[in-house]
Design an enzyme around this catalytic site. Structure first.
Site: not given
Lengths: 353, 353
Positions: A45-47, A88, A195, A236, A246-247
């Site tokens: 995960r993570g853009a 995603r 995370q 993201d 973002n998150k």
């Protein structure tokens, strides 16, 4: 430096982040669908990292395509790319990586299918290498904004694990420390997937950066009590006007930072900036399963059958963003759109500390 | 209506909230130290509820005191009361309850020890009954501020479980529904102890109030998206100037509400208002064990040995508080100090919807 992903010959090797920090397990993906599944289930995960993974997954399975013409080859590639894009919806990096591979193919269509297959592998590896280079540049530009003795709050994980290496939000911290500055990090645990608790603490502890874990609820009180000097988060997808997806919870951090006169920075490689959309309102927000909220590590924490809203991301309007740290410099969110204009004088546009 | 605590003859019966919503288990406390332990370990929690528990615990063990004079009796009561006060420093209700018992004893010292023992039991039961009555009044006053169709965000649990019954923050919602209004609740899960996920959802589901669980990180985004009409929270201690100590994260909710022009109400029985302190800066903030953050339901969610800050409460400055809902009416935080002035005209002071 921990490696979230690497090209391992006929495999794409992914560090399974869903099992961190308790087990360090690598998954060898043998085709694009294994990579897509790893993205969907947050093993990677993570853009930036999922952009790299998507490119490598497509490059990997492209090797097995039997095509006698460029058109056949592209037609066979399309479902692979579509699968990756569908994993995603919020992060733009997967689409960005797919567009980049597609453009490369179109530009070199005359070279023949077998050469194109090799180029895909080369390009996927280049995307990884360039990401690391971009992150180091983000680190250098961002470090100028970190004073000796600073305490940095970060949300979610935008560290090495979220990228090809070095991280986005963590890069300025690492560079500042290389420059001899004392810097410590406060990490929001980042519910629901934790995370921050699982990944940011783990990777920073490995690099020796002092890190303190807090619940997301604690960030505001610490800001009010003067214990946070600046915030740095990842993104993201950032829109042309500087609105930042973002998150989930990033918006709250940004509002609290503004209320307490604390600078709020977003570390964003250009690959995560979507210049095609005018504002954050156009960014699709992924809804994730209720179980991420009702269960933690498989254990229920809420009554059975309770209704849940679980948005994975939120959008922070540009007015809360002090500056965006890119590999080309640090810019006011409103200046982002000028960065890509040909002939623009970046050194005039850059924000000084 | 679920009972968090009751006087059961020679026992104090406490619903073990640490095991909710998965098991409904009652603990029969046979002396004050069992009650103190239940408070410390969050088997019973919520400012009003722990005030009641402390009073009942002292009344229970007072029955076993052998004392031949009033002075001896009071000397024997003191360590019981001190133990109760030391369990949790932030909520003022325990000290309030102890002060009330002490004042009763002093006023009636001439009646003899055996009568005083009976009076303690009577008074502890009265504190419970009065709490329920106060909560119903809070409900009536507060319901005026809830429109038909409203969505109310609440943080932590200030429901029946946190009180003798009916709840503080939940009371206006329950009364509004009795009045035929449609009202739904969004419950923050409230890390680290998850009182929202475990308790607020559970008790509202039992009463039939539609409730949706979210992570604490989601509150801001929902406010920004226009999905919250008002916030109502409880308080562990509110200062004379209207500064509100409540569960960690309350300050964040209040700042986000202000930023989004959403009213932010605090439901506070007068027993939770500390008129002896001028501002929230004087409220001690309890630090709780790191394990509440690093472990969830006994399972680790962070690397071993990570540094943690775990403040159980934060202080929301009065300027973020739209109004305080008490059993005597709804008041601007700045008007609280006038409420107790003798001869003041409360109906002039009350805030109208």
């Amino acid at each position: 430096m921990v490696k979230s992903i690497e090209w391992a010959g006929e495999k794409v090797r992914i560090l399974d982040q869903s099992r961190l920090p308790f087990e360090v397990v690598y998954i060898d993906c043998s085709d694009y669908s294994m990579v897509a599944d790893a993205i969907k289930t947050l093993k990677i995960r993570g853009a930036p990292a999922i952009g790299i993974a998507a490119a490598m997954g497509v490059a990997l399975s492209a090797q097995d395509i039997k095509a006698s013409s460029f058109e056949e080859f592209m037609a066979a590639l399309k479902p692979l790319m579509d699968t990756m894009i569908s994993t995603r919806p919020t992060a733009v990096n997967i689409r960005w990586a797919m567009d980049r591979l597609k453009a490369l193919m179109l530009k070199n269509r005359h070279l023949g299918v077998e050469t194109l297959k090799k180029m895909l592998v080369y390009e996927a590896k280049a995307i990884l290498e360039e990401d690391i280079t971009a992150n180091r540049a983000i680190g250098s530009w961002g470090a100028e904004f970190i004073k000796n003795g600073a305490t940095v709050l970060t949300h979610c994980n935008a560290g090495a694990l979220a990228t090809g290496g070095y991280g986005t939000a963590t890069a300025p911290i690492l560079v500042a420390r290389e420059q001899g500055k004392e810097v410590q990090v406060i990490a929001d645990e980042t519910r629901p997937v934790l995370q921050g608790a699982r990944l940011t603490t783990w990777e920073l502890m490995q690099t020796g950066v002092p890190v303190t874990l807090i619940t997301d609820n604690s960030a505001g009180a610490l800001m009010k009590n003067g214990r946070i000097d600046l915030c740095i988060v990842g993104t993201d997808r950032t829109a042309r006007n500087g609105d930042v997806a973002n998150k989930i919870g990033t918006y709250s951090v940004a509002v609290l930072a503004k209320e307490n006169n604390i600078p709020f920075y977003v570390a964003a490689p250009l690959s995560s900036i979507d210049f095609t959309i005018p504002s954050g309102e156009e960014i699709p927000i992924e809804q994730r399963p209720a179980e991420e909220v009702t269960h933690i590590c498989g254990h229920p924490v809420a009554p059975e059958g309770v209704r849940v809203i679980n948005m994975a991301f939120d959008v922070t309007p540009a007015r809360y963003v002090t500056a965006i740290i890119t590999e080309k410099g640090v810019f006011r969110p409103g200046d982002l759109k000028k960065v890509t204009i040909e002939g623009v004088n970046l050194s005039e546009l850059r924000l000084k500390p």
